[in-house]
Design a protein around this motif. Structure first.
Motif, PDB file in Angstrom:
ATOM      1  N   PHE A  33       0.916  -1.374  -0.236  1.00 23.85           N
ATOM      2  CA  PHE A  33      -0.065  -0.166   0.133  1.00 23.85           C
ATOM      3  C   PHE A  33       0.864   1.469   0.002  1.00 23.85           C
ATOM      4  CE2 PHE A  33       0.870  -1.313   4.324  1.00 23.85           C
ATOM      5  CZ  PHE A  33       1.164   0.080   4.809  1.00 23.85           C
ATOM      6  N   GLN A  34       0.464   2.490  -0.318  1.00 22.82           N
ATOM      7  CA  GLN A  34       0.974   3.665  -0.298  1.00 22.82           C
ATOM      8  C   GLN A  34      -0.117   4.725   0.531  1.00 22.82           C
ATOM      9  OE1 GLN A  34       0.916   2.738  -3.586  1.00 22.82           O
ATOM     10  NE2 GLN A  34       2.471   1.356  -3.614  1.00 22.82           N
ATOM     11  N   PHE A  35       0.260   5.481   1.372  1.00 23.40           N
ATOM     12  CA  PHE A  35      -0.722   6.342   1.989  1.00 23.40           C
ATOM     13  C   PHE A  35       0.000   7.627   2.235  1.00 23.40           C
ATOM     14  CE2 PHE A  35      -2.414   7.547   6.361  1.00 23.40           C
ATOM     15  CZ  PHE A  35      -3.779   7.959   6.063  1.00 23.40           C
ATOM     16  N   ASN A  36      -0.769   8.695   1.940  1.00 23.24           N
ATOM     17  CA  ASN A  36      -0.157  10.273   2.125  1.00 23.24           C
ATOM     18  C   ASN A  36      -0.417  10.607   3.470  1.00 23.24           C
ATOM     19  OD1 ASN A  36       0.567  12.693   1.654  1.00 23.24           O
ATOM     20  ND2 ASN A  36      -0.840  13.233   0.220  1.00 23.24           N
ATOM     21  N   VAL A  37       0.682  10.769   4.138  1.00 24.30           N
ATOM     22  CA  VAL A  37       0.717  11.307   5.784  1.00 24.30           C
ATOM     23  C   VAL A  37       1.042  12.708   5.700  1.00 24.30           C
ATOM     24  CG1 VAL A  37       1.211   9.037   6.571  1.00 24.30           C
ATOM     25  CG2 VAL A  37       3.003  10.656   5.700  1.00 24.30           C
ATOM     26  N   GLY A  38       1.178  13.428   4.296  1.00 20.31           N
ATOM     27  CA  GLY A  38       1.384  14.728   4.372  1.00 20.31           C
ATOM     28  C   GLY A  38       0.247  15.834   4.207  1.00 20.31           C
ATOM     29  N   LYS A  39       0.535  16.867   4.128  1.00 20.72           N
ATOM     30  CA  LYS A  39      -0.793  18.001   4.185  1.00 20.72           C
ATOM     31  C   LYS A  39      -0.774  18.397   2.916  1.00 20.72           C
ATOM     32  CE  LYS A  39      -0.303  19.614   9.081  1.00 20.72           C
ATOM     33  NZ  LYS A  39      -0.074  20.575  10.173  1.00 20.72           N
ATOM     34  N   THR A  40      -0.023  17.981   1.941  1.00 15.32           N
ATOM     35  CA  THR A  40       0.048  18.584   0.477  1.00 15.32           C
ATOM     36  C   THR A  40      -0.142  17.190  -0.394  1.00 15.32           C
ATOM     37  OG1 THR A  40       2.257  18.176   0.188  1.00 15.32           O
ATOM     38  CG2 THR A  40       1.651  20.335   0.860  1.00 15.32           C
ATOM     39  N   ASN A  41      -0.356  17.462  -1.496  1.00 11.69           N
ATOM     40  CA  ASN A  41      -0.401  16.590  -2.649  1.00 11.69           C
ATOM     41  C   ASN A  41       0.853  15.598  -2.839  1.00 11.69           C
ATOM     42  OD1 ASN A  41      -3.158  17.167  -3.703  1.00 11.69           O
ATOM     43  ND2 ASN A  41      -2.209  18.819  -4.932  1.00 11.69           N
ATOM     44  N   ALA A  42       0.608  14.433  -2.925  1.00 11.78           N
ATOM     45  CA  ALA A  42       1.706  13.578  -3.151  1.00 11.78           C
ATOM     46  C   ALA A  42       1.709  12.887  -4.459  1.00 11.78           C
ATOM     47  CB  ALA A  42       2.137  12.488  -2.105  1.00 11.78           C
ATOM     48  N   VAL A  43       2.891  12.783  -5.150  1.00 10.64           N
ATOM     49  CA  VAL A  43       3.115  12.278  -6.608  1.00 10.64           C
ATOM     50  C   VAL A  43       4.125  11.039  -6.589  1.00 10.64           C
ATOM     51  CG1 VAL A  43       3.454  12.656  -8.990  1.00 10.64           C
ATOM     52  CG2 VAL A  43       2.194  14.088  -7.646  1.00 10.64           C
ATOM     53  N   ALA A  44       4.039   9.924  -7.085  1.00  7.72           N
ATOM     54  CA  ALA A  44       5.257   9.092  -7.122  1.00  7.72           C
ATOM     55  C   ALA A  44       5.016   8.471  -8.635  1.00  7.72           C
ATOM     56  CB  ALA A  44       4.918   7.965  -6.061  1.00  7.72           C
ATOM     57  N   PHE A  45       6.072   7.709  -9.034  1.00 12.12           N
ATOM     58  CA  PHE A  45       6.127   6.915 -10.299  1.00 12.12           C
ATOM     59  C   PHE A  45       6.423   5.559  -9.914  1.00 12.12           C
ATOM     60  CE2 PHE A  45       5.891  11.220 -11.956  1.00 12.12           C
ATOM     61  CZ  PHE A  45       5.320  11.058 -13.215  1.00 12.12           C
ATOM     62  N   ALA A  46       5.963   4.610 -10.608  1.00 10.40           N
ATOM     63  CA  ALA A  46       6.292   3.320 -10.092  1.00 10.40           C
ATOM     64  C   ALA A  46       6.783   2.445 -11.540  1.00 10.40           C
ATOM     65  CB  ALA A  46       5.275   2.635  -9.399  1.00 10.40           C
ATOM     66  N   GLY A  47       7.589   1.643 -11.543  1.00 10.89           N
ATOM     67  CA  GLY A  47       8.177   0.763 -12.462  1.00 10.89           C
ATOM     68  C   GLY A  47       7.512  -0.571 -12.247  1.00 10.89           C
ATOM     69  N   LEU A  48       7.192  -1.360 -13.339  1.00  5.01           N
ATOM     70  CA  LEU A  48       6.725  -3.069 -12.785  1.00  5.01           C
ATOM     71  C   LEU A  48       6.965  -3.542 -13.771  1.00  5.01           C
ATOM     72  CD1 LEU A  48       3.695  -0.903 -12.650  1.00  5.01           C
ATOM     73  CD2 LEU A  48       3.404  -2.759 -10.738  1.00  5.01           C
ATOM     74  N   SER A  49       7.494  -4.934 -13.194  1.00  2.66           N
ATOM     75  CA  SER A  49       8.257  -5.863 -14.275  1.00  2.66           C
ATOM     76  C   SER A  49       7.431  -6.790 -14.922  1.00  2.66           C
ATOM     77  CB  SER A  49       9.244  -6.787 -13.360  1.00  2.66           C
ATOM     78  OG  SER A  49       8.591  -7.533 -12.423  1.00  2.66           O
ATOM     79  N   SER A  50       6.422  -6.343 -15.518  1.00  2.00           N
ATOM     80  CA  SER A  50       5.329  -7.031 -16.417  1.00  2.00           C
ATOM     81  C   SER A  50       4.797  -6.191 -17.396  1.00  2.00           C
ATOM     82  CB  SER A  50       4.420  -7.781 -15.830  1.00  2.00           C
ATOM     83  OG  SER A  50       3.274  -8.438 -16.625  1.00  2.00           O
ATOM     84  N   GLN A  51       4.455  -6.250 -18.660  1.00  2.00           N
ATOM     85  CA  GLN A  51       3.877  -5.370 -19.442  1.00  2.00           C
ATOM     86  C   GLN A  51       2.509  -5.364 -19.129  1.00  2.00           C
ATOM     87  OE1 GLN A  51       5.252  -8.151 -20.573  1.00  2.00           O
ATOM     88  NE2 GLN A  51       3.949  -9.590 -21.733  1.00  2.00           N
ATOM     89  N   ASN A  52       1.805  -6.391 -18.312  1.00  2.00           N
ATOM     90  CA  ASN A  52       0.428  -6.403 -17.885  1.00  2.00           C
ATOM     91  C   ASN A  52       0.422  -6.918 -16.482  1.00  2.00           C
ATOM     92  OD1 ASN A  52      -2.302  -6.440 -17.813  1.00  2.00           O
ATOM     93  ND2 ASN A  52      -2.495  -8.232 -18.900  1.00  2.00           N
ATOM     94  N   PRO A  53       0.905  -5.980 -15.354  1.00  2.02           N
ATOM     95  CA  PRO A  53       0.996  -6.678 -13.900  1.00  2.02           C
ATOM     96  C   PRO A  53       0.058  -7.467 -13.273  1.00  2.02           C
ATOM     97  CG  PRO A  53       1.198  -4.408 -14.020  1.00  2.02           C
ATOM     98  CD  PRO A  53       1.108  -4.686 -15.659  1.00  2.02           C
TER      99      PRO A  53
END
Length: 225
Positions: A162-182
């Motif tokens: 999971f990922q959970f925003n514990v800050g008071k502003t917007n959060a942005v992340a990028f993720a790479g996944l090891s499958s063309q269809n994960p």
């Protein structure tokens, strides 16, 4: 002589196990690319998709525009995942990789506990502060960390995370996944929002809940992120 036979048998066993593990994943492609297409006419079926004639491929088969645009987080979990898999970029087919942008609203935007059955995920935070974690297989140990811009975290294949925003502003992340269809299995959705529904008696006993609580949960509208 007996020792030699044992070593030979052990070597065969190790090779067999290595081969079985290797064959559980996508085989190495024997061509530069296999652009996915929906039209089966005069195409080759490879790993769940038909391949476009290589001579007819164009740059748009390998590109996507708009990942700079924030996703809509106005939903119950207050987050959004923009996944670029083989369905969005046909040229990813057979290449074993995909990409996602994750947007989180302030003060509690959540990408709920979920798994990717076919991919390991590596995540980098661009903006904001995220509390992230995953749970190991039995015994179930929770591994967590608070991430800041520039921090990276890896979620092993198939594990609940999971990922959970514990800050008071917007959060942005990028993720790479090891499958063309994960693929993705959101735990709450799969358990309480399946179609048809799982027998409430099963869930009541599994979660040690009153059956009325289970049926109430099953009536909720479960968002897919």
């Amino acid at each position: 002589m007996e020792g030699s036979r044992f070593l030979a048998a052990s070597a065969v066993l190790v090779l067999a196990l290595a081969f079985s593990m290797a064959s559980a994943y996508d085989p190495s492609p024997l061509q530069d690319f296999c652009v996915a297409m929906n039209d089966p006419k005069n195409a080759v079926f490879v790993n769940g998709k038909f391949c476009k004639n290589p001579n007819l491929t164009v740059a748009d088969d390998f590109s996507f525009s708009g990942l700079n645009i924030p996703g809509n987080t106005e939903n119950r979990v207050r987050s959004n995942v923009t996944l670029l898999n083989v369905d969005r970029i046909p040229g990813l087919n057979t290449l074993g990789i995909s990409l996602a942008r994750l947007d989180f609203a302030p003060n509690g935007g959540l990408n709920p506990p979920h798994t990717h059955p076919r991919a390991t995920e590596i995540l980098v935070v661009i903006e904001g502060t995220l509390y992230v974690g995953f749970v190991t297989s039995n015994p179930n140990r929770l591994i967590t960390k608070v991430l800041y811009p520039g921090d990276v975290f890896v979620f092993p294949i198939g594990l609940i995370h999971f990922q959970f925003n514990v800050g008071k502003t917007n959060a942005v992340a990028f993720a790479g996944l090891s499958s063309q269809n994960p693929g993705v299995i959101t735990i709450a959705n799969a358990v309480f929002g399946s179609n048809p529904s799982i027998n409430p008696d099963v869930l009541a006993k599994a979660f040690q809940l009153d059956k009325n609580v289970v049926t109430s949960l099953q009536k909720l509208f479960w968002d897919s992120n």
